[in-house]
Design a protein around this motif. Structure first.
Motif, PDB file in Angstrom:
ATOM      1  N   LYS A  27      -9.435   3.532   1.567  1.00  0.00           N
ATOM      2  CA  LYS A  27      -9.371   2.354   2.438  1.00  0.00           C
ATOM      3  C   LYS A  27     -10.773   1.930   2.859  1.00  0.00           C
ATOM      4  O   LYS A  27     -11.084   0.732   2.888  1.00  0.00           O
ATOM      5  N   LEU A  30     -12.478   0.225  -0.133  1.00  0.00           N
ATOM      6  CA  LEU A  30     -11.932  -1.120  -0.317  1.00  0.00           C
ATOM      7  C   LEU A  30     -12.447  -2.069   0.758  1.00  0.00           C
ATOM      8  O   LEU A  30     -12.810  -3.204   0.476  1.00  0.00           O
ATOM      9  N   ASP A  31     -12.480  -1.593   1.991  1.00  0.00           N
ATOM     10  CA  ASP A  31     -12.927  -2.424   3.102  1.00  0.00           C
ATOM     11  C   ASP A  31     -14.393  -2.829   2.941  1.00  0.00           C
ATOM     12  O   ASP A  31     -14.765  -3.964   3.223  1.00  0.00           O
ATOM     13  N   GLU A  37      -6.813  -7.740   1.372  1.00  0.00           N
ATOM     14  CA  GLU A  37      -6.017  -7.253   2.497  1.00  0.00           C
ATOM     15  C   GLU A  37      -5.588  -5.832   2.147  1.00  0.00           C
ATOM     16  O   GLU A  37      -5.071  -5.587   1.059  1.00  0.00           O
ATOM     17  N   ILE A  38      -5.807  -4.901   3.059  1.00  0.00           N
ATOM     18  CA  ILE A  38      -5.500  -3.489   2.822  1.00  0.00           C
ATOM     19  C   ILE A  38      -4.384  -3.102   3.781  1.00  0.00           C
ATOM     20  O   ILE A  38      -4.577  -3.118   4.993  1.00  0.00           O
ATOM     21  N   ARG A  39      -3.242  -2.773   3.235  1.00  0.00           N
ATOM     22  CA  ARG A  39      -2.054  -2.517   4.063  1.00  0.00           C
ATOM     23  C   ARG A  39      -1.489  -1.124   3.766  1.00  0.00           C
ATOM     24  O   ARG A  39      -0.807  -0.934   2.765  1.00  0.00           O
ATOM     25  N   VAL A  63      -2.287  -3.330  -1.570  1.00  0.00           N
ATOM     26  CA  VAL A  63      -3.554  -4.046  -1.589  1.00  0.00           C
ATOM     27  C   VAL A  63      -3.263  -5.461  -2.095  1.00  0.00           C
ATOM     28  O   VAL A  63      -2.594  -5.635  -3.110  1.00  0.00           O
ATOM     29  N   ASP A  70     -11.988  -8.360  -6.388  1.00  0.00           N
ATOM     30  CA  ASP A  70     -11.205  -7.465  -5.531  1.00  0.00           C
ATOM     31  C   ASP A  70     -10.206  -6.677  -6.378  1.00  0.00           C
ATOM     32  O   ASP A  70     -10.028  -5.471  -6.199  1.00  0.00           O
ATOM     33  N   ALA A  74     -10.297  -2.658  -6.869  1.00  0.00           N
ATOM     34  CA  ALA A  74      -9.149  -1.866  -6.424  1.00  0.00           C
ATOM     35  C   ALA A  74      -8.642  -0.965  -7.553  1.00  0.00           C
ATOM     36  O   ALA A  74      -8.415   0.232  -7.353  1.00  0.00           O
TER      37      ALA A  74
END
Length: 124
Positions: A27, A30-31, A37-39, A63, A70, A74
């Motif tokens: 996470k 990715l951030d 958007e990371i969920r 994601v 992106d 990912a």
């Protein structure tokens, strides 16, 4: 049971249920490296645990890439962590194929247009 079968069983269980520290590192990567958007919260996992079928399988996380970069990043990060991914986006798999113990990469929100080259050649 052979040692190969035991290894494969343990390996697939580890992939389906990675340690929290592994997820935290992913996470963070990715951030820092994407605008996606990371969920990984319970509500998002519940939303993606089913589609039009009777199958229910909560994903590891979700994601939602905003750009092709992106998406590429990912996939790269999850491959490096040896975690399964499951792409979603066009709504064509509604009989259980789009749910699994994997990281869902949902391209339907932002990556929903054909690339310029595809429009000209009519091939993608």
């Amino acid at each position: 049971m052979s040692s190969t079968v035991i290894y494969k069983q343990r390996h697939s269980e580890a992939q389906a249920h990675p340690e929290q520290r592994v997820l935290d590192v992913l996470k963070s990567k990715l951030d820092l490296n994407t605008t996606a958007e990371i969920r990984f919260d319970a509500a998002s996992k519940a939303m993606y645990a089913s589609e039009a079928s009777n199958y229910r399988q909560p994903p590891i996380g979700v994601v939602v890439p905003k750009t092709l970069d992106d998406l590429v990043n990912a996939v790269k990060f999850f491959a490096e962590a040896d975690l399964p991914i499951l792409p979603r986006g066009a709504g064509t798999s509604v009989c259980g194929q789009s749910v699994n113990a994997a990281v869902i990469i949902d391209a339907s929100k932002y990556l929903n247009r054909a690339a310029a080259g595809c429009k000209r050649s009519r091939q993608c």
